[in-house]
Structure formats: C-alpha cells, structure tokens
Write an enzyme that holds these catalytic residues in place. Structure first.
Site, mmCIF file in Angstrom:
data_model
loop_
_atom_site.group_PDB
_atom_site.id
_atom_site.type_symbol
_atom_site.label_atom_id
_atom_site.label_comp_id
_atom_site.label_asym_id
_atom_site.label_seq_id
_atom_site.Cartn_x
_atom_site.Cartn_y
_atom_site.Cartn_z
ATOM 1 N N GLU A 27 0.878 3.835 1.883
ATOM 2 C CA GLU A 27 1.371 4.259 3.206
ATOM 3 C C GLU A 27 2.657 3.521 3.557
ATOM 4 O O GLU A 27 3.621 4.121 4.054
ATOM 5 C CB GLU A 27 0.307 3.981 4.280
ATOM 6 C CG GLU A 27 -1.022 4.716 4.073
ATOM 7 C CD GLU A 27 -2.039 3.891 3.292
ATOM 8 O OE1 GLU A 27 -1.649 3.183 2.323
ATOM 9 O OE2 GLU A 27 -3.220 3.949 3.636
ATOM 10 N N CYS B 21 -2.057 -0.869 7.419
ATOM 11 C CA CYS B 21 -1.307 0.397 7.345
ATOM 12 C C CYS B 21 -1.415 1.169 8.647
ATOM 13 O O CYS B 21 -0.474 1.860 9.044
ATOM 14 C CB CYS B 21 -1.792 1.233 6.168
ATOM 15 S SG CYS B 21 -1.292 0.511 4.583
ATOM 16 N N HIS C 149 0.832 -1.209 0.000
ATOM 17 C CA HIS C 149 0.000 0.000 0.000
ATOM 18 C C HIS C 149 0.866 1.258 0.000
ATOM 19 O O HIS C 149 2.034 1.234 0.400
ATOM 20 C CB HIS C 149 -0.950 -0.007 1.199
ATOM 21 C CG HIS C 149 -2.113 -0.950 1.016
ATOM 22 N ND1 HIS C 149 -3.088 -1.136 1.964
ATOM 23 C CD2 HIS C 149 -2.441 -1.748 -0.035
ATOM 24 C CE1 HIS C 149 -3.986 -2.011 1.502
ATOM 25 N NE2 HIS C 149 -3.600 -2.402 0.304
ATOM 26 N N CYS D 73 -5.982 1.305 5.692
ATOM 27 C CA CYS D 73 -6.508 0.013 6.157
ATOM 28 C C CYS D 73 -5.871 -0.325 7.512
ATOM 29 O O CYS D 73 -4.957 0.366 7.973
ATOM 30 C CB CYS D 73 -6.217 -1.074 5.129
ATOM 31 S SG CYS D 73 -4.485 -1.576 5.056
HETATM 32 ZN ZN LIG Z 1 -3.227 -0.269 3.726
#
Ligand SMILES: [Zn+2]
Length: 195
Positions: free
Chosen positions: A101, A128, A99, A125
């Site tokens: 992040e 993250c 992801h 999420c």
């Molecule tokens: Zn994430």
C-alpha cells in the site's frame, strides 16, 4: 439515409459470417481486473513468505498507482533479512520492509490519490491504514482478511471507520486468471486487424 442504412446492414451481415458478432462474455470485470493487477504486481516481491500487491484506481477507472511489498529504494534486498522470526527483531524483515500500500501510494503517477479506491490482496495493517487515510483514499477493496483478529487489524478497522474510508471484501467469481502468452497466436480472426 436509406442508402446509409443499407451499407450498415451489409457490414453487419459480413461481420456475422466472418467472425463472432457479439462481444465476449467472459471478459474481466473492473474489480477483478484491478485485483488481478494487484496480484500480478505481487509476483515482483522478493519476500519468500508473503507476496502482497496493491493497485490504486481513480474515479474514472484509471490505474494511478501500483506497488508490492519490498525493501526501501537503495536498500539491498540481498543484505536485509527476510525472516519472520529471530532472537533479535532487527534480524527480521519487519523493521525494514515497505508494504504494498505504501509503495502504491508513493508510486502514484497522478498529482494525488484523493477519492481513489485501493485494491489490495490483504486487508491493510494499521500503519497502512494511516497512509491510506492521509492520502485521501476513500475505499479499500481487499481479498484476504487472514489477520482479522490481530490488534493491528483491529486498530486498522477502527481508524478506517473513524475516517470514513469504506472497506469491502472482494469475492472473486473465479479462483484463478491465467495469463497465456501463446493465446495471441491462437485467437482472433485472420483479418488484418490486430486488436
Ligand atoms: Zn501495511
């Protein structure tokens, strides 16, 4: 003193006649600038369904990390799947993709990101959220919260709240920012100054 004042006034008058004397009013504010950097970074993503960018900013408004969603380094984004659904979960992107992040944190160009703010297109999420907390990031500014009602986002909010990480939605004043490469040829004065 008086002489200096006269010179100053002369300069001021000269400027007013040759170019606008007041600063621009429609410049980007810091939050929209950082969010725009996150969105620009997202355009690097190879994901056909979801392009997410993130931008980490320190307490001096300096960018210390940028990332977008993509396959891990050295893992071919031509060989790994980009599907969201498949009979076998191993044929979807989910077990593989990093992801935005995560990438922004790992790409940091400072010793650490403690006390920083993370600007991100989508609410993070739960995976993250763990990274954000462990990295010492203190604030998350997100634009979209479209997965708000999923268990992952609920867990994320729970973790961020417990850890004392603030999160707030960014409400843009404009819906788009256009980057026009030609603008540099049309704006400004004819003086020798380049900026
Ligand atoms: Zn994430």
């Amino acid at each position: 003193m008086l002489e200096g004042l006269q010179i100053h006034n002369e300069t001021l008058t000269l400027r007013m006649t040759s170019s606008p004397s007041r600063k621009r009013q429609d410049f980007l504010e810091w939050p929209e600038y950082f969010m725009a950097v996150a969105f620009l970074s997202a355009q690097r993503s190879k994901d056909p369904n979801s392009q997410v960018g993130a931008c980490i900013v320190n307490q001096e408004n300096k960018i210390v990390g940028i990332g977008y969603n993509g396959m891990p380094n050295g893992c071919s984004d031509d060989l790994l799947p980009w599907s969201r659904t498949a009979d076998d979960q191993l044929d979807t992107k989910y077990p593989y993709v990093c992801h935005a992040e995560l990438n922004a944190i790992m790409n940091k160009n400072s010793a650490d990101v403690k006390g920083c703010t993370l600007y991100v297109a989508l609410f993070p999420c739960n995976e993250c959220a763990k990274l954000i907390i462990q990295a010492g990031i203190k604030e998350v500014v997100y634009l979209s919260d479209k997965y708000h009602d999923t268990p992952g986002m609920t867990a994320s909010r729970r973790l961020l709240s417990m850890a004392g990480v603030q999160f707030r939605q960014f409400k843009p004043k404009r819906t788009e920012i256009v980057i026009d490469f030609n603008s540099i040829n049309h704006t400004g004065t004819q003086s020798s100054s380049s900026q």
